[in-house]
Scaffold this active site. Structure first.
Site, PDB file in Angstrom:
ATOM      1  N   GLU A   1       0.139   5.612  -4.151  1.00  0.00           N
ATOM      2  CA  GLU A   1       0.495   7.065  -3.328  1.00  0.00           C
ATOM      3  C   GLU A   1       1.571   7.607  -3.905  1.00  0.00           C
ATOM      4  OE1 GLU A   1      -3.193   7.329  -1.459  1.00  0.00           O
ATOM      5  OE2 GLU A   1      -1.381   8.894  -1.365  1.00  0.00           O
TER       6      GLU A   1
ATOM      7  N   ASN B   1       1.934  11.204  -6.300  1.00  0.00           N
ATOM      8  CA  ASN B   1       2.885  12.259  -6.015  1.00  0.00           C
ATOM      9  C   ASN B   1       3.866  12.617  -7.099  1.00  0.00           C
ATOM     10  OD1 ASN B   1       1.522  12.214  -3.384  1.00  0.00           O
ATOM     11  ND2 ASN B   1       3.248  11.072  -2.370  1.00  0.00           N
TER      12      ASN B   1
END
Ligand SMILES: O=C(O)CCCOc1c(F)cc(-c2c(C(=O)NCc3ccc(C(=O)O)cc3)noc2-c2cc(Cl)c(O)cc2O)cc1F
Length: 395
Positions: free
Chosen positions: A247, A251
């Site tokens: 994750e 990002n």
């Protein structure tokens, strides 16, 4: 959360009594070392005896908190679906309450756990749908939003803990295969942090390349302050560490490419992994332009983060996100819960996840995990008057 009378039918009385009974008990927090030891020397019968009670306690604790949620959220169709799944699973597991630990009962219990795991597979997405239904119905006032944020953090870490208990039992004592022969259940007693970092980076980079046709490189530094020069390994759940890293890399890549443009020479994403006596620290530093403190706070917020539902047909996720500017978000596959859920995975065994963003420059994301397995205790929400106060009055 009102459990639909249709489902509970004649059991409303006895089920409500059982919920009250099991929610009186505090969940038993295990350390990752205890999971490891039990996986090595425990027996199926003892695991069954512990689990059939502990699962009822952990389910009852969070189900009682459901009832404290804002009524508007409880009435949403998707929220009701989730509450019914929990009620069904609670009832299913109650059937083992007084059963002996014979091999036949353990086998039946294992089959039941498989059913429960499958039933709850889409709880996160379904609760996100509930928030979208709520937002589209009549909006959310600040007090409800804070109550929802407080509840969902507790709800999702409770769900992580229940799935950890079930998966660990089924891999060690059932017929679910471990990821690797070295693993004890879902736990790697010697998790090589560098290889998990590389796996997460390469998979995030694949998505980035597929969409942007470019991606930043990674510069990785490993510092073992405990055993100088040696590879860094810890007792960990590799799938949890991978989820967090994947994750955060997505990002960082998204910000870097969006900020510099696809034709620029993209600045590297710098990663530092340090093993100390108490903490395993991982810092991901990007030069993706950063976000202001107000935007940063929203990234953790389930109400703001709940993106439009991803396309059902598996095509590319929606490119824009209504609540965080108009930034195209091609790497977002879910409902935008990557950051809050990653923080819960870090916090689950007493670690944490922090973001320090400098608007106009870039963002540092830090994951801290316990380096000592006997100190890595489960963080479990306990249903109590304080949770009642937080949910009904808002913090
Ligand atoms: O899908 C998920 O689960 C998470 C989806 C999440 O999607 C985002 C995303 F990947 C990256 C950013 C972002 C930006 C940015 O985008 N800056 C430009 C802008 C400035 C202002 C505004 C605004 O005013 O709204 C919007 C963008 N700058 O730093 C980060 C950034 C954020 C995090 Cl959490 C991280 O670990 C590393 C980062 O570099 C924002 C995201 F939102």
């Amino acid at each position: 959360m009102r459990f639909s009378r249709k489902l509970l039918g004649p059991f409303v009385g006895s089920l409500a009594k059982k919920l009250d009974y099991y929610s009186q008990f505090q969940p038993s927090s295990l350390t990752i070392q205890q999971y490891l030891d039990f996986g090595r020397i425990g027996t199926a019968a003892n695991s069954y005896t512990f689990l059939k009670n502990e699962l009822l306690v952990r389910l009852a604790n969070i189900m009682q908190e459901f009832t404290l949620l804002p009524p508007k959220l409880l009435q949403m169709p998707s929220s009701k679906m989730v509450s019914n799944w929990y009620a069904e699973s609670f009832e299913d597991l109650l059937l083992f309450e007084a059963s002996d630990a014979s091999p036949e009962q353990v086998a039946r219990f294992n089959d039941q756990l498989t059913v429960v795991l499958k039933r709850h597979a889409h709880v996160v997405e379904t609760m996100a749908e509930g928030l979208i239904e709520l937002r589209e119905s009549d909006g959310v006032d600040i007090a409800s939003e804070k109550g929802i944020q407080y509840f969902l953090d507790r709800f999702y870490i409770n769900r992580i803990s229940i799935r950890m208990l079930q998966n660990q039992h089924l891999v060690v004592f059932g017929n679910v295969l471990p990821e690797s022969p070295r693993h004890v259940g879902c736990i790697d007693p010697a998790c090589d942090v560098e290889s998990v970092v590389y796996d997460a980076f390469e998979n995030a980079r694949f998505l980035c390349d597929r969409y942007y046709l470019t991606s930043p490189s990674m510069k990785l530094e490993m510092h073992n302050a405990v055993e100088k020069g040696k590879p860094i390994s810890i007792v960990a759940v590799p799938s949890h560490l991978y989820h967090m890293m994947f994750e955060l890399f997505k990002n960082a890549m998204r910000a870097t490419v969006e900020y510099h443009g696809v034709d620029d020479d993209l600045p590297d994403i710098k990663v530092y992994v340090v093993k100390g006596n108490e903490d395993l620290s991982i810092k991901i530093c990007d030069r993706g332009g950063g976000v202001s403190r107000t935007i940063l706070e929203r990234l953790y917020n389930y109400m703001y983060s709940t993106a439009p539902p991803p396309p059902r047909d598996g095509t590319q996720a929606p490119l824009t996100r209504s609540h965080i500017g108009n930034m195209n978000i091609p790497l977002q596959a879910g409902y935008g819960y990557g950051l809050p859920l990653s923080r819960l995975y870090a916090r689950y065994f007493l670690g944490d996840l922090f973001l320090v963003s400098m608007e106009g420059h870039g963002t540092d994301a830090c994951i801290y995990l316990k380096a000592v397995p006997v100190e890595a205790s489960e963080v479990l929400p306990i249903y109590s008057t304080s949770s009642r106060r937080n949910l009904t009055m808002g913090p």
